[in-house]
Design an enzyme around this catalytic site. Sequence first.
Site, PDB file in Angstrom:
ATOM      1  N   ASP A 109       5.878   2.964   1.930  1.00 28.47           N
ATOM      2  CA  ASP A 109       5.102   1.776   2.287  1.00 28.47           C
ATOM      3  C   ASP A 109       4.317   2.122   3.545  1.00 28.47           C
ATOM      4  O   ASP A 109       4.884   2.274   4.625  1.00 28.47           O
ATOM      5  CB  ASP A 109       6.051   0.600   2.531  1.00 28.47           C
ATOM      6  N   HIS A 110       2.992   2.234   3.402  1.00 30.85           N
ATOM      7  CA  HIS A 110       2.167   2.710   4.510  1.00 30.85           C
ATOM      8  C   HIS A 110       2.120   1.719   5.671  1.00 30.85           C
ATOM      9  O   HIS A 110       1.702   2.073   6.782  1.00 30.85           O
ATOM     10  CB  HIS A 110       0.741   2.999   4.013  1.00 30.85           C
ATOM     11  N   ARG A 111       2.546   0.480   5.438  1.00 29.06           N
ATOM     12  CA  ARG A 111       2.598  -0.486   6.534  1.00 29.06           C
ATOM     13  C   ARG A 111       3.713  -0.143   7.517  1.00 29.06           C
ATOM     14  O   ARG A 111       3.689  -0.578   8.674  1.00 29.06           O
ATOM     15  CB  ARG A 111       2.824  -1.898   5.978  1.00 29.06           C
ATOM     16  N   PRO A 122       0.849  -1.198   0.000  1.00 30.41           N
ATOM     17  CA  PRO A 122       0.000   0.000   0.000  1.00 30.41           C
ATOM     18  C   PRO A 122       0.883   1.247   0.000  1.00 30.41           C
ATOM     19  O   PRO A 122       1.439   1.630   1.023  1.00 30.41           O
ATOM     20  CB  PRO A 122      -0.798  -0.128   1.305  1.00 30.41           C
TER      21      PRO A 122
END
Length: 427
Positions: A399-401, A227
């Site tokens: 990377d939104h994680r 994401p």
Amino acid sequence: MATKVVMEALSPTMEEGRLVEWKKREGEPVAVGDVLAEVETDKAVMELVARAGGTLLKQVVAAGATVPVSQLVALIGEPGESVENGAAPPKEQEAQATPPAPDGNRPVSMPRAPPAQAVTESAPAASPTGRVKASPLARRLAVERGIDLGAITGSGPEGRIVVRDLEGASVQPAPRAPAGAPAARAESPPPRQVVPTAGGPPFTDVPLSQIRKAIAKRLAQSIGPIPTFYLTTEVDMERAWDAREALKGLGEGPKVSFNDIILKAVATALRQHPACNAWWQDDRIRYWNEVHVSMAVAIEEGLITPVIRHADLKSLREIAAESQDLAGRARERRLKPEEYTGGTFSVSNLGMLDIDEFTAVINPPEAGIVAIGRIVEKPVAHDGQIALRRRMRLTMSCDHRVIDGATGAQFLKTLKAMLENPLALVW
């Protein structure tokens, strides 16, 4: 019983290799450590060396064939020894990469990452048989461009022809082999970019190179499951421009580029924002205490990311020297696996190609990458007036994680401040 020679993994991501050229013929004696063949991996061209002595009884794989890791490629044994029971499929079948059934014979030969002077630049210009010696990439480019290697003077060690020797070389038909001469060995696949000709076929299929296969796989791993969000800012590069001009005037050491300044600034900013210096590991996030910056380098068949290790601890001069060395060897496919793996964050720069702004694809397991646009003069508000200022756009893919919006924005704010005040890089 004949001893097996198999294709082995040369890099953490290698799943198959293309046998570029055999260096030993069938029936030739082989000593431990002799180079049997050159193998193209997903990142470089390396050497397949013998781990047992004897005679090369059979080349199971034809030059130019691609086979998976652990597959049989040759047999070594005693002169005259039969290979019919050695699980050796014919070369025509081997080119289709059909793995042999395991029979317990141990593999005794493996490709090795060549030492700095031995990969492709260490042989003399011609062998005792009169065959011109050249690096695999130089040989392939010569075929693609119609250049006669016999007319080229090599500048590599002991006169070996390297890529830089082909610059400015005249294009001419290669000499025709005399009657009865052995057939030419298979070269690398044709180039990906094909110029259409009038009246020709409606399309041309070009086999994928090993590096193009690796790029396709990595992109699928990145774009699909990650994401990603993007942050863009614009940097005033006037002071950085002046700093680079001042460094050029010193006339000593390596030439410092804007990319070197950016690499140094990114590494320094990562030290202040360790939340961006991280890997996604499925069940955990690995926050690195060391800063290893990957820099994207365009090569003939795609992209590779050499790594400047401990970049935050190195001076601008050290980064400039190392980046030039890594980029040069990357273009000649001479990097060792440890030189293009293990990065903790990446930088991709297309500014030199007149690109104003772009978004770069994250290189997993890294959590971020910064895309660099060109430096351009534009009218902006400065000190209460409209003035022409050199500006550059940065876009960070996150990377939104691992990285939240505010976290990435704070990192970019620090990076921008360092580029606008380059003295901060030596503070």
